[in-house]
Design an enzyme around this catalytic site. Structure first.
Site, PDB file in Angstrom:
ATOM      1  N   SER A 112       7.385  -0.783 -16.049  1.00  0.00           N
ATOM      2  CA  SER A 112       8.303  -1.197 -14.998  1.00  0.00           C
ATOM      3  C   SER A 112       9.709  -1.508 -15.510  1.00  0.00           C
ATOM      4  O   SER A 112      10.682  -1.352 -14.780  1.00  0.00           O
ATOM      5  CB  SER A 112       7.730  -2.411 -14.265  1.00  0.00           C
ATOM      6  OG  SER A 112       7.375  -3.411 -15.192  1.00  0.00           O
ATOM      7  N   CYS A 165      12.883 -12.877  -0.773  1.00  0.00           N
ATOM      8  CA  CYS A 165      12.184 -13.509  -1.897  1.00  0.00           C
ATOM      9  C   CYS A 165      13.172 -14.046  -2.935  1.00  0.00           C
ATOM     10  O   CYS A 165      12.809 -14.870  -3.772  1.00  0.00           O
ATOM     11  CB  CYS A 165      11.179 -12.550  -2.530  1.00  0.00           C
ATOM     12  SG  CYS A 165      11.840 -10.936  -2.933  1.00  0.00           S
ATOM     13  N   ASP A 180      12.542  -6.492 -18.441  1.00  0.00           N
ATOM     14  CA  ASP A 180      11.558  -6.152 -17.414  1.00  0.00           C
ATOM     15  C   ASP A 180      12.267  -6.059 -16.066  1.00  0.00           C
ATOM     16  O   ASP A 180      13.408  -6.502 -15.913  1.00  0.00           O
ATOM     17  CB  ASP A 180      10.438  -7.194 -17.364  1.00  0.00           C
ATOM     18  CG  ASP A 180       9.136  -6.611 -16.819  1.00  0.00           C
ATOM     19  OD1 ASP A 180       9.148  -5.459 -16.325  1.00  0.00           O
ATOM     20  OD2 ASP A 180       8.109  -7.306 -16.884  1.00  0.00           O
ATOM     21  N   ASP A 181      11.564  -5.475 -15.085  1.00  0.00           N
ATOM     22  CA  ASP A 181      12.167  -5.345 -13.755  1.00  0.00           C
ATOM     23  C   ASP A 181      12.294  -6.681 -13.069  1.00  0.00           C
ATOM     24  O   ASP A 181      13.208  -6.912 -12.277  1.00  0.00           O
ATOM     25  CB  ASP A 181      11.320  -4.399 -12.893  1.00  0.00           C
ATOM     26  CG  ASP A 181       9.929  -4.962 -12.669  1.00  0.00           C
ATOM     27  OD1 ASP A 181       9.669  -5.506 -11.596  1.00  0.00           O
ATOM     28  OD2 ASP A 181       9.101  -4.877 -13.598  1.00  0.00           O
ATOM     29  N   CYS A 238       0.831  -1.201   0.000  1.00  0.00           N
ATOM     30  CA  CYS A 238       0.000   0.000   0.000  1.00  0.00           C
ATOM     31  C   CYS A 238       0.864   1.248   0.000  1.00  0.00           C
ATOM     32  O   CYS A 238       2.081   1.185   0.109  1.00  0.00           O
ATOM     33  CB  CYS A 238      -0.873   0.035   1.254  1.00  0.00           C
ATOM     34  SG  CYS A 238      -1.876  -1.439   1.445  1.00  0.00           S
ATOM     35  N   CYS A 250      16.422  -6.508   2.902  1.00  0.00           N
ATOM     36  CA  CYS A 250      15.739  -7.794   2.840  1.00  0.00           C
ATOM     37  C   CYS A 250      15.836  -8.288   1.406  1.00  0.00           C
ATOM     38  O   CYS A 250      15.497  -7.560   0.468  1.00  0.00           O
ATOM     39  CB  CYS A 250      14.274  -7.660   3.238  1.00  0.00           C
ATOM     40  SG  CYS A 250      13.359  -9.210   3.016  1.00  0.00           S
ATOM     41  N   CYS A 284      13.259  -3.416   2.215  1.00  0.00           N
ATOM     42  CA  CYS A 284      12.776  -4.272   1.115  1.00  0.00           C
ATOM     43  C   CYS A 284      13.418  -3.828  -0.194  1.00  0.00           C
ATOM     44  O   CYS A 284      13.115  -2.745  -0.712  1.00  0.00           O
ATOM     45  CB  CYS A 284      11.254  -4.169   1.004  1.00  0.00           C
ATOM     46  SG  CYS A 284      10.605  -4.904  -0.502  1.00  0.00           S
ATOM     47  N   CYS A 331       6.845 -13.749   0.040  1.00  0.00           N
ATOM     48  CA  CYS A 331       7.075 -12.576   0.888  1.00  0.00           C
ATOM     49  C   CYS A 331       6.012 -12.530   1.968  1.00  0.00           C
ATOM     50  O   CYS A 331       4.822 -12.638   1.668  1.00  0.00           O
ATOM     51  CB  CYS A 331       7.018 -11.298   0.057  1.00  0.00           C
ATOM     52  SG  CYS A 331       7.133  -9.807   1.100  1.00  0.00           S
TER      53      CYS A 331
HETATM   54 FE1  SF4 Z   1      10.723  -7.151  -0.203  1.00  0.00          FE
HETATM   55 FE2  SF4 Z   1      11.170  -9.604  -1.132  1.00  0.00          FE
HETATM   56 FE3  SF4 Z   1      11.784  -8.966   1.423  1.00  0.00          FE
HETATM   57 FE4  SF4 Z   1       9.220  -9.137   0.621  1.00  0.00          FE
HETATM   58  S1  SF4 Z   1      10.718 -10.830   0.736  1.00  0.00           S
HETATM   59  S2  SF4 Z   1      10.147  -7.542   1.908  1.00  0.00           S
HETATM   60  S3  SF4 Z   1       9.358  -8.358  -1.490  1.00  0.00           S
HETATM   61  S4  SF4 Z   1      12.717  -8.135  -0.481  1.00  0.00           S
END
Ligand code: SF4
Length: 499
Positions: A310, A480, A385-386, A22, A477, A260, A422
């Site tokens: 993107s 993913c 693409d991203d 969001c 992070c 993130c 995630c």
């Molecule tokens: Fe971001 Fe991936 Fe971590 Fe989720 S898992 S917070 S999408 S880096």
């Protein structure tokens, strides 16, 4: 305006898992201003969530005015104006979820509540907060944010700051929060200790208060000098009131940063600065790195086509490096300029982002994109693409390219293989079968999506770019991509998979 308990009970479906990423926005006005000031801010953040929009304003008499409904800001602007009033605090929210239907629109503010609450992220242990709620309210909630909101409104004998100090240190996961307190007339901005999601504030250019938003792109109309934009420090709570800015001690646990990295890859606007890095620059450098991989392999495409919007910036970076290489190796300039990104895919801006749609995401691809046959016919095409997350969109785009006469279609992703779910507020669920890269080689993936080849930036290269541009070495992070979750997940305390 407030959600009735019966509506909430009807809307809550724990099987769905109410998932979202969001955007949040807020104003604090020294002298009341229209709630509708939120419209351009929320419109600038609409890429973060297109499913629903909401505003809540605190009037000088202590009452709240609110509007919440599905749809994007543009389609709701006139109805937001219907709720318009001069307010001292305005909270706004762009919502994204993958389960359809009207539910959990934010900001939360129910009849008789002391505070209004808006949230970006995902709290991973909301069920651990239930003990903070009155017993008769422990079974009725629509989302992680709703549990938090109820916990902040519980125990009216405590002040809001006592509630914040009691509740916030118990939270785990990702939370950038904006909270309006009816009793004190203060606005609170909160960011989790890992700093997963961005949150910023800045003084208004006319001196009449402050504006806050997930991304810096949203400040354009309200702030003169971008140097005045401040990132809310991770693990902190900032109070804004008539006395200005004060930090409220919360007692958050100390932990390493885990910003993130997908905010830089996809979620953020290229016009924003996130975690101290210019998003456009990050994506361009990732495109540069992708091209270096191909150059090392001796691979030179005929034409470079970005997947808009993107992949556009990464495609520029890819093209830049490829052209520089060709010039340095004596290629004819007219031939080199053919490696500038070409408009081989046109995007229909009247169709919502495929990734954002709650239902039928794959079906929207043909409506959303049109191939320009002259650009791709008879050519060795690189589609940039991203990211390639589920592969559905890319599969359809490749088919469209081939139908338009492309000789070869090679895919390049400006982020590594997304292999893990995630839990921190982005819609890659833990259902690994959704993710095309899980347990598959690049050759497997190319076969599935019918590409001649697929290539990804290396995780180390991407993190190195993020570290350099943000000045925050390894504070990201990347779960993913590598499955290393910075905040452990307790499945028993989760609400759905990503609420
Ligand atoms: Fe971001 Fe991936 Fe971590 Fe989720 S898992 S917070 S999408 S880096």
């Amino acid at each position: 305006m407030a959600l009735a308990e019966s509506d909430i009970a009807a809307l809550y479906n724990p099987e769905n898992g109410l998932r979202h990423n969001c955007g949040v926005a807020a104003f604090y006005f020294n002298t009341p201003r229209p709630l509708s000031n939120l419209v351009p801010v929320l419109a600038a953040l609409n890429h973060r969530g297109e499913e629903g929009v909401g505003v809540v304003g605190l009037l000088p008499d202590g009452t709240m005015s609110a509007f919440r409904d599905e749809g994007i800001v543009r389609d709701n602007a006139s109805r937001i104006l219907d709720a318009n009033a001069d307010v001292t605090i305005a909270l706004g929210h762009d919502r994204y979820s993958t389960s359809g239907g009207a539910c959990a629109w934010q900001p939360f503010c129910e009849e008789g509540d002391r505070v209004a609450t808006a949230h970006n992220g995902n709290i991973t242990n909301p069920l651990g907060l239930l003990h903070e709620l009155p017993e008769d309210e422990r079974a009725i909630f629509v989302s992680d944010t709703h549990v938090l909101h109820k916990a902040l409104n519980a125990k009216p004998e405590q002040t809001i700051e006592q509630r914040l100090q009691a509740v916030l240190p118990q939270l785990e996961g990702a939370f950038s929060l904006t909270i309006a307190d009816r009793e004190t007339g203060a606005l609170y901005l909160v960011r989790d200790p890992s700093g997963f999601r961005p949150l910023h504030y800045a003084p208004l250019k006319d001196g009449n208060g402050f504006v806050a938003a997930s991304e810096t792109v949203a400040f354009t109309q309200f702030v003169d000098d971008t140097a005045s934009i401040v990132e809310v420090p991770r693990g902190s709570c900032v109070r804004i009131d008539a006395n200005g800015i004060t930090e409220v001690p919360i007692g958050f646990p100390k932990t390493d940063a885990a910003h993130c990295i997908f905010e830089l890859v996809y979620l953020g606007s290229p016009a924003s600065e996130i975690f101290g890095a210019k998003v456009h620059r990050f994506r361009k450098e990732c495109g540069n790195a992708l091209a270096q991989e191909d150059i090392a392999l001796g691979f030179v495409p005929d034409v470079i086509v970005p997947v808009r919007d993107s992949g556009a910036t990464a495609a520029n970076g890819y093209s830049e490096s490829m052209m520089r290489y060709l010039i340095e190796h004596g290629h004819d300039p007219s031939e080199v300029t053919q490696r500038m990104p070409q408009e081989g895919l046109l995007r229909n801006n009247y169709v919502r982002r495929t990734f954002i749609l709650p239902d039928g995401r794959g079906d929207a691809v043909a409506e959303k994109f049109t191939v320009v046959p002259d650009v791709v016919r008879g050519k060795k095409v690189v589609l940039v693409d991203d990211s390639v997350v589920r592969g559905n969109t890319m599969t359809k785009l490749i088919r469209m390219m081939r139908e338009a006469g492309a000789l070869e279609v090679h895919v390049r992703s400006a982020s590594p293989q997304v292999k893990h779910g995630c839990y921190y507020g982005v819609d890659f669920t833990g259902e690994k079968e959704e993710l095309i890269a899980t347990n598959r080689t690049e050759a497997d993936i190319a076969t599935i999506i019918d590409a001649d080849s697929i290539g990804y930036i290396r995780l180390n290269d991407m993190v190195a770019i993020a570290s350099r541009l943000t000045g925050r070495k390894n504070g990201f992070c990347t779960a993913c991509f590598d499955g290393k979750y910075p905040v452990p997940i307790n499945q028993e305390l989760l609400l759905g998979k990503s609420c």
